[in-house]
Design an enzyme around this catalytic site. Sequence first.
Site, PDB file in Angstrom:
ATOM      1  CB  ALA A   1      37.572  39.888  39.862  1.00  0.00           C
ATOM      2  CB  CYS A   2      37.457  42.318  34.805  1.00  0.00           C
ATOM      3  SG  CYS A   2      36.270  43.652  34.745  1.00  0.00           S
ATOM      4  N   GLY A   3      39.434  44.278  35.522  1.00  0.00           N
ATOM      5  CA  GLY A   3      40.107  45.540  35.823  1.00  0.00           C
ATOM      6  C   GLY A   3      39.186  46.668  36.234  1.00  0.00           C
TER       7      GLY A   3
END
Lengths: 166, 96
Positions: free
Chosen positions: B9-11
């Site tokens: 997961a990331c932005g």
Amino acid sequence: MDIDDMLKPDLILDNLEADTREQALESMARILLSKGYVKESFVPAILDRERKYPSALPMEGHKIAVPHTDAEHVNRSAILFARLARPVEFLSMGAPDETLSVQLISMFALHEKKQIGYMLEVLINAYQDNDTLEAILNAQNAEEIYALLRGAVGAQMTGEKPERDW
Amino acid sequence: MRKKKILVACGTAIATSTVVARKISELLAAKGYSVNIDQCRSAEVPGKLHGVDLIVTTTQAPLNGTGAIPVIQTISFLTGVGMEADIEKIISFIKE
């Protein structure tokens, strides 16, 4: 999509004047807008994204910021690279309470994540090499920065073919 | 043996997590581990947890609803600093 479609001599900015990260990001986003790579909405989107998810990476030696935002704001993929006239403060991606002094910014305008994953990885690998960042910081001009970047990316790409498209 | 699944997961789920997913996949493959990797935005994590054994996130934003699934928060796969230690940590979670 080839690396030379994204990493181009006219997308290297040298001596970019900015007193804050917001000024640097807005100037860069507007250049992508003026060249048609992104939509008007890219400008506020990149600033908003930086507030929510800081983009500076504390590499082993020099630091680099890798701002980017959603594909819906982008027309064509591009990498806009800037060496600032002076470092400005960014917040660290991994620890947003940590301030990093950043003079190099690699702004990604990404339209489609398939096929560019490999190129992004190669670029990040190049940025992980402190000698490369050191040479870019000491380069004479934008042409030399481009040659250093293209050379570092090219050296990474020899031999190994992308095995996945993400 | 069921392949383990890692959610990265990331932005924005377009650049950062793409690079992290590729790195993890390659580094694990080099050590003989084959895994399934999915990627998403931090905000999408609650809806992407089915079958997930481990979450790797690059942001400090708190993840909701992850329950008992282990979470590793790291940017080592982007900076290169501490990458080897994080791969060992990942292996400790995914090996039988």
